[in-house]
Design an enzyme around this catalytic site. Sequence first.
Site, PDB file in Angstrom:
ATOM      1  N   SER A 162      31.732  36.210  44.171  1.00  0.00           N
ATOM      2  CA  SER A 162      32.206  36.167  45.786  1.00  0.00           C
ATOM      3  C   SER A 162      31.550  35.103  46.425  1.00  0.00           C
ATOM      4  O   SER A 162      32.083  33.761  45.914  1.00  0.00           O
ATOM      5  CB  SER A 162      31.633  37.546  46.294  1.00  0.00           C
ATOM      6  OG  SER A 162      32.210  37.729  47.327  1.00  0.00           O
ATOM      7  N   ASP A 219      42.016  42.625  44.964  1.00  0.00           N
ATOM      8  CA  ASP A 219      41.127  42.065  45.788  1.00  0.00           C
ATOM      9  C   ASP A 219      41.949  41.335  46.901  1.00  0.00           C
ATOM     10  O   ASP A 219      42.645  40.656  46.645  1.00  0.00           O
ATOM     11  CB  ASP A 219      40.261  40.953  44.953  1.00  0.00           C
ATOM     12  CG  ASP A 219      39.079  40.201  45.728  1.00  0.00           C
ATOM     13  OD1 ASP A 219      39.072  40.270  46.855  1.00  0.00           O
ATOM     14  OD2 ASP A 219      38.371  39.522  45.075  1.00  0.00           O
TER      15      ASP A 219
END
Length: 344
Positions: A166, A265
């Site tokens: 991330s 995502d």
Amino acid sequence: MATNTTKEVLTDLSPIIKVYKDGTVERLKSTPHVPPSPEDATTAVSSKDINISPVVQARLYLPKLTDPNQKLPILVYYHGGAFCVESAFSLLHHRFINILATEAKALVISVEYRLAPEHPLPIAYEDSWIALQWMASHAIKEASVGKDPWLTEYGDFDKFYIGGDSSGANIVHNILLRAGAEPLPGNLKIVGGFLSHPYFWGSKPIGSEPKEDFEQSKACKIWLFVYPSAPGGIDNPMINPFVDDVPSLSGLGCKRLLVCVAEKDPLMERGILYGESVKKSGWYGQVEMVVVEGEGHSFHVFDPDTEKAKNLIKQLASFISHKLQGLKLLDRFHHKSYDCGLYA
């Protein structure tokens, strides 16, 4: 008379973080800190905490050795958490790194960089670079001050990787660009970097990203919160490497790259674009891409015990333990090789 103790909210980025007008910061999505362990009960990995500088710390992980003279690949890892939550010392990342270290048989340095809003970007980038320089200094045999014995005794500096998830994957990208322009101590080379579910964004939607209220997206709001003074705002090259007049991706300072994305995502298409853009940039290295179907952002960190999480962690471990087959690391690579695959 009852007293109203409700505090006024200044910034609400639920379910991640809230900031109140009195300066209080409430991190809603952080897991509790846990201590290092002489030997983890599940993985037998040993861990310890160190001070790299007065402001940068790290947790080191050493898998159980079968040979006391064994040399291990080295991984510098940058945790996720939107630059404002989570920690190298948190339960979430401690558990994940224990698993990754034993699976890859690698010595891992998990970096504790400072978080926004108390320490807005670019501080996290600078802390991350300091940690990388510290690690690289261990490869200089003449230097002895400030060295950690785990690295000097067990680290294989010809197998040096960086990785992150991330926002940590975003850090990896920016660190690789810097490493391509600035030599590390001892001219140490980074063999490869992996970016798991990287956090990239921009002012214009791409692919299937929602077209309406795009500037109100969570990804946009978080960036402007953690880096309020960013030149160019959400199109700053550190978060949007696809705009004009940004450092070329051909300058990435490593030999191998692995980009991992997940189907559910919201950041997936940016991750795919990143891998494809690196391939088209003229970068002389090998790009691999993993697309996991049916999963969401950083699923392998949140729940590493699922079958798909285990498979992805094995993929990361395989990337780190890759044999170089005697190839000498060069300042410039002589060939291009791309291996893009789809993993269910």
